[in-house]
Design a protein around this motif. Structure first.
Motif, PDB file in Angstrom:
ATOM      1  N   GLN B   8       0.853  -1.189   0.000  1.00  0.00           N
ATOM      2  CA  GLN B   8       0.000   0.000   0.000  1.00  0.00           C
ATOM      3  C   GLN B   8       0.894   1.246   0.000  1.00  0.00           C
ATOM      4  O   GLN B   8       1.354   1.661   1.053  1.00  0.00           O
ATOM      5  CB  GLN B   8      -0.897   0.006   1.244  1.00  0.00           C
ATOM      6  N   PRO B   9       1.140   1.871  -1.138  1.00  0.00           N
ATOM      7  CA  PRO B   9       2.010   3.042  -1.155  1.00  0.00           C
ATOM      8  C   PRO B   9       1.412   4.223  -0.385  1.00  0.00           C
ATOM      9  O   PRO B   9       2.146   4.977   0.253  1.00  0.00           O
ATOM     10  CB  PRO B   9       2.131   3.395  -2.636  1.00  0.00           C
ATOM     11  N   GLU B  10       0.089   4.367  -0.459  1.00  0.00           N
ATOM     12  CA  GLU B  10      -0.562   5.491   0.209  1.00  0.00           C
ATOM     13  C   GLU B  10      -1.893   5.041   0.789  1.00  0.00           C
ATOM     14  O   GLU B  10      -2.605   4.219   0.200  1.00  0.00           O
ATOM     15  CB  GLU B  10      -0.816   6.639  -0.772  1.00  0.00           C
ATOM     16  N   ASP B  86      -0.505  11.226  13.577  1.00  0.00           N
ATOM     17  CA  ASP B  86      -0.119   9.926  13.014  1.00  0.00           C
ATOM     18  C   ASP B  86       0.239  10.046  11.531  1.00  0.00           C
ATOM     19  O   ASP B  86       0.742   9.078  10.942  1.00  0.00           O
ATOM     20  CB  ASP B  86      -1.261   8.913  13.169  1.00  0.00           C
ATOM     21  N   THR B  87      -0.021  11.191  10.940  1.00  0.00           N
ATOM     22  CA  THR B  87       0.328  11.395   9.535  1.00  0.00           C
ATOM     23  C   THR B  87       1.831  11.262   9.364  1.00  0.00           C
ATOM     24  O   THR B  87       2.613  11.986   9.990  1.00  0.00           O
ATOM     25  CB  THR B  87      -0.138  12.779   9.061  1.00  0.00           C
ATOM     26  N   ALA B  88       2.252  10.320   8.533  1.00  0.00           N
ATOM     27  CA  ALA B  88       3.675  10.018   8.365  1.00  0.00           C
ATOM     28  C   ALA B  88       3.841   8.895   7.347  1.00  0.00           C
ATOM     29  O   ALA B  88       2.856   8.296   6.895  1.00  0.00           O
ATOM     30  CB  ALA B  88       4.295   9.581   9.694  1.00  0.00           C
ATOM     31  N   MET B  89       5.102   8.611   7.016  1.00  0.00           N
ATOM     32  CA  MET B  89       5.448   7.371   6.317  1.00  0.00           C
ATOM     33  C   MET B  89       5.645   6.298   7.371  1.00  0.00           C
ATOM     34  O   MET B  89       6.253   6.553   8.421  1.00  0.00           O
ATOM     35  CB  MET B  89       6.739   7.538   5.526  1.00  0.00           C
ATOM     36  N   THR B 107       9.120  -0.657   1.433  1.00  0.00           N
ATOM     37  CA  THR B 107       9.128   0.597   0.683  1.00  0.00           C
ATOM     38  C   THR B 107       8.270   1.670   1.330  1.00  0.00           C
ATOM     39  O   THR B 107       8.299   2.817   0.903  1.00  0.00           O
ATOM     40  CB  THR B 107       8.625   0.365  -0.747  1.00  0.00           C
ATOM     41  N   GLY B 108       7.524   1.306   2.352  1.00  0.00           N
ATOM     42  CA  GLY B 108       6.788   2.306   3.102  1.00  0.00           C
ATOM     43  C   GLY B 108       5.357   2.518   2.635  1.00  0.00           C
ATOM     44  O   GLY B 108       5.011   2.256   1.480  1.00  0.00           O
ATOM     45  N   THR B 109       4.535   2.998   3.565  1.00  0.00           N
ATOM     46  CA  THR B 109       3.162   3.412   3.291  1.00  0.00           C
ATOM     47  C   THR B 109       2.999   4.833   3.794  1.00  0.00           C
ATOM     48  O   THR B 109       3.261   5.115   4.964  1.00  0.00           O
ATOM     49  CB  THR B 109       2.144   2.505   3.994  1.00  0.00           C
ATOM     50  N   ARG B 110       2.584   5.714   2.900  1.00  0.00           N
ATOM     51  CA  ARG B 110       2.342   7.098   3.313  1.00  0.00           C
ATOM     52  C   ARG B 110       0.920   7.195   3.843  1.00  0.00           C
ATOM     53  O   ARG B 110      -0.037   7.019   3.097  1.00  0.00           O
ATOM     54  CB  ARG B 110       2.542   8.053   2.155  1.00  0.00           C
TER      55      ARG B 110
END
Lengths: 114, 115
Positions: B8-10, B86-89, B107-110
């Motif tokens: 989930q990229p975002e 909580d907004t973050a990568m 690869t992270g989730t924004r």
């Protein structure tokens, strides 16, 4: 609360120049790491350091890179001849032990190679 | 070799709602450690929660909890009562056993929390 500190927070250097990124790990920690994050990409492992020697390094950590713990408190990453693709955020981390403990990260050094 | 996958990229969710971030991994080791790190706009890496693979009980830290499914090699993060902070990568990471102590990151989730 103890923390890992990195200096400088931002460094701009010309291609081909040498840079040294500095880190002060948490004082009772024994394991030290450098990671790199190119903008918009994931965090990548560079090198781990224990007992005054490299314990593991990645393919990224080639002959241009070196690490040192010169005085028992600082932990440095040197890039001998910077390339444009070395531009990234560099994170230092330390942990008390190899396992069963978390790695604490510094706030990072943003390196920009121009 | 160790791999970590975040598919989930975002994601975005309304404030006060619950959100779940997915992570799958692969390792040949039997004992390992899993982590979720948060990276706010300041780009500092902050540990959110950790899980030892030999522990069956899912870790919890206040509003943060994990669903660790060892057989499926899945390690999802649930954030309850989400807050604007909580907004973050969010990065999922895997750490191996002796001789393999480095962290391997996904690869992270924004994640964006909407007021």
């Amino acid at each position: 609360e103890p923390e890992v500190t990195q200096t400088p927070s931002h460094q701009v250097t010309q291609m081909g120049q040498e840079v040294i990124l500095r880190c002060v790990p948490i004082s009772n920690h024994l394991y030290f790491y450098w990671y790199r994050q190119i903008l918009g990409q994931k965090v990548e492992f560079l090198v781990s350091f224990y007992n005054n020697e490299i314990s593991e390094k990645s393919e990224i950590f080639d002959d241009q890179f070196s690490v040192e713990r010169p005085d028992g408190s600082n932990f440095t990453l040197k890039i001998r001849s910077t390339k444009l693709e070395d531009s990234a955020m560099y994170f230092c981390a330390s942990s008390e032990a190899a396992l069963n403990t978390e790695a604490f990260f510094g706030q990072g050094t943003r390196l920009t190679v121009v | 070799a160790q791999t970590v996958t975040q598919s989930q990229p975002e994601m975005s969710v309304q404030e006060a709602e619950t959100v779940t971030l997915s992570c799958t991994y692969d390792t040949s080791e039997n004992n390992y450690y899993l982590f979720w790190y948060k990276q706010p706009p300041s780009r500092q890496m902050i540990l959110v929660i950790r899980q030892e693979a030999y522990k069956q009980q899912n870790a919890t830290e206040n509003r943060f909890s994990v669903n660790f499914q060892k057989a499926a090699k899945s390690f999802s993060l649930k954030i309850s009562d989400s807050q604007l902070g909580d907004t973050a990568m969010y990065f999922c990471a895997l750490r191996g056993n002796f001789g393999n102590e480095k962290l391997t990151f996904g690869t992270g989730t924004r994640l964006t929390i909407i007021p």
